[in-house]
Write an enzyme that holds these catalytic residues in place. Sequence first.
Site, PDB file in Angstrom:
ATOM      1  N   ASP A 181       0.861  -1.167   0.000  1.00 20.12           N
ATOM      2  CA  ASP A 181       0.000   0.000   0.000  1.00 20.12           C
ATOM      3  C   ASP A 181       0.903   1.224   0.000  1.00 20.12           C
ATOM      4  O   ASP A 181       1.732   1.380   0.893  1.00 20.12           O
ATOM      5  CB  ASP A 181      -0.867  -0.022   1.264  1.00 20.12           C
ATOM      6  CG  ASP A 181      -1.774   1.196   1.354  1.00 20.12           C
ATOM      7  OD1 ASP A 181      -1.982   1.868   0.324  1.00 20.12           O
ATOM      8  OD2 ASP A 181      -2.266   1.482   2.464  1.00 20.12           O
ATOM      9  N   ASP A 192       0.698   5.189   0.049  1.00 12.39           N
ATOM     10  CA  ASP A 192      -0.322   6.177   0.314  1.00 12.39           C
ATOM     11  C   ASP A 192       0.336   7.471   0.733  1.00 12.39           C
ATOM     12  O   ASP A 192       1.306   7.455   1.481  1.00 12.39           O
ATOM     13  CB  ASP A 192      -1.216   5.642   1.445  1.00 12.39           C
ATOM     14  CG  ASP A 192      -2.488   6.435   1.546  1.00 12.39           C
ATOM     15  OD1 ASP A 192      -2.411   7.600   1.997  1.00 12.39           O
ATOM     16  OD2 ASP A 192      -3.541   5.913   1.170  1.00 12.39           O
ATOM     17  N   ASP A 201       3.454   1.278   3.250  1.00 11.42           N
ATOM     18  CA  ASP A 201       2.841   1.256   4.569  1.00 11.42           C
ATOM     19  C   ASP A 201       3.079  -0.133   5.177  1.00 11.42           C
ATOM     20  O   ASP A 201       2.455  -1.104   4.758  1.00 11.42           O
ATOM     21  CB  ASP A 201       1.352   1.552   4.419  1.00 11.42           C
ATOM     22  CG  ASP A 201       0.674   1.723   5.763  1.00 11.42           C
ATOM     23  OD1 ASP A 201       1.391   1.766   6.785  1.00 11.42           O
ATOM     24  OD2 ASP A 201      -0.554   1.816   5.788  1.00 11.42           O
TER      25      ASP A 201
END
Lengths: 341, 385
Positions: free
Chosen positions: B98, B100, B289
């Site tokens: 992920d 982000d 992440d």
Amino acid sequence: MAPAPDSRLATYPFTSGATAYVRELDIPLPDLLGRHAYDRARSRGMKRVIQAIEGRIERDYEIGTDLELLSYPIARMIVSCVGDNYLIRRYALAEAKAVYESLKAEPLDFLLVMGEEFGMRIESSDQGLSIHFADYVRYAHRMRDPGWKLVNRRLSGGVVRISEREFRRLLQEAISDRIRGGLPLDLPPDLDVCDALSAHIESVRDALGARKTEFEIAGAADPDAFPPCIAHAIAMLQEGVNLPHSARFAATSFLLNIGMGADEIVRMFSGSPDFDESRTRYQVEHITGREYTAPGCDTMKTYGNCIGADSLCARVSHPLNYYRLRKRGAGGGGGIDRPDG
Amino acid sequence: MNERTKNFLREKFKEYYLEYPIQLPPDFEHREWGFILFDALPKIVMRRHTSFHSRPEALEYLRSMAPAHAFSSVAYYEHPGAGTMADKNWLGADLIFDLDADHLPDAPGSYPAMLARVKSETMRLLDFLTDDFGFSEETMDIVFSGGRGYHVHVRDPMVRTLESAERREIVDYVSGAGLAIKPTSIASSISEIPKETRHGWSRKINRWIVGYLQALKDPETAVNKLQELDGIGAMKAKKLVDGGLLDSVSDANIGRIRNGEIKFLAGVPKSLWNRLILKAMQEVRASVDEPVTGDIKRLIRLPTSLHGGSSLRVVPLTLATIERFDPLTDAVVFSDREIAVTADKPAACDLRGSHFEIAEGVNTVPECVGVHLMCRGAVEYVKVL
Ligand code: SF4
């Protein structure tokens, strides 16, 4: 007729080859547990466990490959019947160590076969050994030396270069997993295995009891007797506070040393709202897999983990001693004052 | 978000699920599904422990419920619909990354700039995944998350059964955490730099440094370029150039530098090499992440669904298309037909290459802009014009 037994099967009794060989011998479990012909396998099984308690399993090829090999499943049954977490850990560790000693003398070809046994995708070429990174991290992630970290390895196209010595270490990890796996065994309910082995189990219990008294860790864990530093660390963990590694290590190794199992410890830590079970379990199991002794007061102080020392602390130099004294004190009618009530 | 707005959004999402092709993840029958419906918003109520046995069943759910957010598990389970995690029986999980904006150390403030920055992180990650980890493109799904970043799903069977701790080693790898070749300080003694011939991080760092040095062609630009390095100002840069740095790193010497040798360049200060290594690490690493990758039971947004907080489509991409992908155009699915919306306070957004300013009160905007702002909670629906 069964194929000629290879003494290697007895040295590596946890391999699929050894299991298949035992299956081919086709000995019904009641025979193994009761017949005279297997007396020596049973007593050897017991000896394996007792040797493990004492620290080191010695191979016994005198009794013949078959019996030595059969003593392995018997040892596992005995350990399972006793059902003591400390014993399970100690036994598995000793078996794995014994295997590692033997492995040291094996040629590379054999190691590669062993790698296959554990589904490792490993290749040997002029340039050396290379292993698929997934097989690598599965075992290497537990090693404490930063040189094992994937980030510090030559990784390309999904494979990691390793030395032969490193390969042996990875195999050792895979082997201890295999040996620890499944313990305690789910013993067949219709057959009373533990009854049949009761005499051997008694001897193992005695040896275990002796070892435990030596280290004074007998009996169920008593949280009231925890030293302030450990009680504090556990309370913080339960609050979900992110403790430094040294404090987590101290709490976990302490609980292991007083005889708690990994599951119990994970449960004890699980009070926190954002409790990450898999992470905690990993950390606990990482420590469980080895024979660590909880750090002493000096080390605790160095890392700032000696928190809340009370008057009893003045008399001890190790949190485990604190625990023993207080436990004894509690058992003996509260001979030790409890400043915290 | 009032009821009227919720109804409108639900209808719009329904249209989307009827008209657009929806992809289900591989082996979707063994995944747990979770949905957040418009009804309870802004409260987040996740309906999870759902499972689907067939494609029509899944599509029917999406079309009739038109959820604001749709997720499926990264994990494969024997019984994905079981009510407790223990009963599901975990079989394995995709390897997920992920990326982000929320997790970037120095994300820029504006939404377009932020998305561009996350995209460059994603490109770095993909470089690690294809080159170092050797994942083939067919085993990876790269998607725009519909929000502030990108997701990469690696579905290679080799990684399915990796546990959390093992996945964290992979995260540490791509983010350069625990790298032993990291100098402890600028003043650290250093006798060689990472070699090009050593695979992994060494090669990446070496290539970055060589590329950087090769770009120091003429003295003018070199002084400017050197100031990109932390701790080097105009004075130091000029001193380096005047001290013959450009000759030291000339083409004739680059071969030896590739080989990690630096001792023969007595005139180049140690601190410069340390600074170069540190800068190379920053430029090579991908910020992902960590907890997401380590969570082997997480629910992750369904590619090709709509993100209820932005109305943007969770767009599947490829190594070839991600480079030119512009989320604020390419992930917009609603029309340009005009609608009326009302705002309590001024708002703004960039969409389909235009900038939109919303004043307090009733505004006329293209439907795609209205839906986007409604999802963000900035405006309420009034009517179709
Ligand atoms: S003195 Fe020792 S036992 Fe007491 S709190 Fe400190 S570390 Fe713990």
